[in-house]
Design a protein around this motif. Structure first.
Motif, PDB file in Angstrom:
ATOM      1  N   PHE A 205       0.358  -4.514  -3.430  1.00 47.54           N
ATOM      2  CA  PHE A 205      -0.027  -5.924  -3.368  1.00 47.54           C
ATOM      3  C   PHE A 205      -1.438  -6.057  -2.816  1.00 47.54           C
ATOM      4  O   PHE A 205      -1.830  -5.304  -1.913  1.00 47.54           O
ATOM      5  N   ALA A 225       3.971  -5.384  -0.495  1.00 45.37           N
ATOM      6  CA  ALA A 225       4.675  -6.659  -0.427  1.00 45.37           C
ATOM      7  C   ALA A 225       6.175  -6.372  -0.505  1.00 45.37           C
ATOM      8  O   ALA A 225       6.629  -5.616  -1.367  1.00 45.37           O
ATOM      9  N   CYS A 270       4.023 -10.397  -7.279  1.00 41.16           N
ATOM     10  CA  CYS A 270       4.292 -10.167  -5.878  1.00 41.16           C
ATOM     11  C   CYS A 270       4.222 -11.484  -5.127  1.00 41.16           C
ATOM     12  O   CYS A 270       3.565 -12.426  -5.565  1.00 41.16           O
TER      13      CYS A 270
END
Length: 273
Positions: A205, A225, A270
């Motif tokens: 992420f 994430a 995400c």
């Protein structure tokens, strides 16, 4: 020339902290085999007091200094070993290890690894969020309690953590001090609710500007994430979005022939906390 076999431990089994022979017939370069075996020994708990010097590793594995230096260079590049001018190399103990496949509390994991843990509470209030309510199986305008924290390990930022819970369950949490305690501990003590299962999704992420600033990350520096649904029995009682620094957190998985298969989910967006 071959490496001596691994020495047995106290019960006749191989010592997990000891070196394993390198295979000189393998197409895998010796430095890569050495790199892998040093990582294995680290994960088994070796080198907690000191990391071996180059000359010791050349003797243990019977390889050239060039081979050792290349393996150490890769360990440093991965952030596993710290090398400073004038000082012996040492493990980067700032990296937190988290096992996969089981329910865990980040608070308890940090405390169990001897890491000082505290949190800066950024938000603790009632709120409403239709998307989150859907994750919890609630109507879109159901009241929620949100707890947003910056998690610190040994005084340095580790994770930006935002948890949502049904207000009808979590209302007593609004009076809790989350500076040095766990959400699950308070949820059990104050609300009589025990999280005993759930599901997580972990993905690489790129944090947004606020998250990068909170975590002390450089622009465009990646992180992990984590999305979590926590359940008490069959009831979803927690939806959590966490952004964790990739340079301070490691996920560790163990498996055997009896392990359940891991489902590979298609790539999805995400979370943005």
């Amino acid at each position: 020339m071959t490496t001596e076999p691994e020495q047995p431990g106290a019960h006749g089994r191989p010592d997990p902290h000891g070196p394993r022979p390198l295979d000189r017939r393998s197409p895998l370069p010796l430095w890569a085999q050495l790199f892998a075996d040093l990582r294995r020994r680290m994960e088994a708990g070796a080198f907690t007091e000191e990391f071996p010097a180059e000359h010791r590793l050349t003797g243990e594995y019977e390889v050239s200094r060039h081979t050792v230096r290349e393996a150490l260079r890769r360990l440093r590049a991965d952030g596993l070993v710290i090398a400073e001018r004038g000082r012996a190399s040492r493990l980067d103990t700032r990296r937190i290890q988290q096992p996969l496949g089981s329910l865990y509390s980040l608070f308890r994991e940090l405390e169990g690894q001897g890491v000082e843990q505290r949190s800066e509470v950024l938000r603790l209030e009632r709120t409403a969020d239709g998307t989150v309510a859907g994750h919890l199986g609630l109507i879109p305008d159901a009241p929620l309690v949100v707890l947003e924290r910056l998690r610190l390990a040994d005084g340095e930022p580790l994770a930006h953590d935002t948890a949502y819970l049904p207000a009808e369950v979590a209302e007593p949490l609004l009076d809790a001090d989350f500076g040095h305690t766990s959400l699950y501990g308070e949820l059990s003590a104050r609300c009589g609710v025990k999280v005993d299962g759930g599901r997580e999704r972990i993905a690489p992420f790129l944090p947004d500007i606020r998250q990068a600033w909170l975590l002390g990350l450089a622009d465009r520096e990646p992180a992990f994430a984590i999305e979590r649904v926590g359940r008490a029995g069959e009831r979803p009682v927690e939806w959590r979005e966490t952004v964790v620094r990739g340079d301070r957190f490691t996920f560790v998985a163990e498996w055997s022939g009896d392990s359940r298969a891991v489902a590979l989910a298609p790539r999805a967006a995400c979370p943005s906390a």
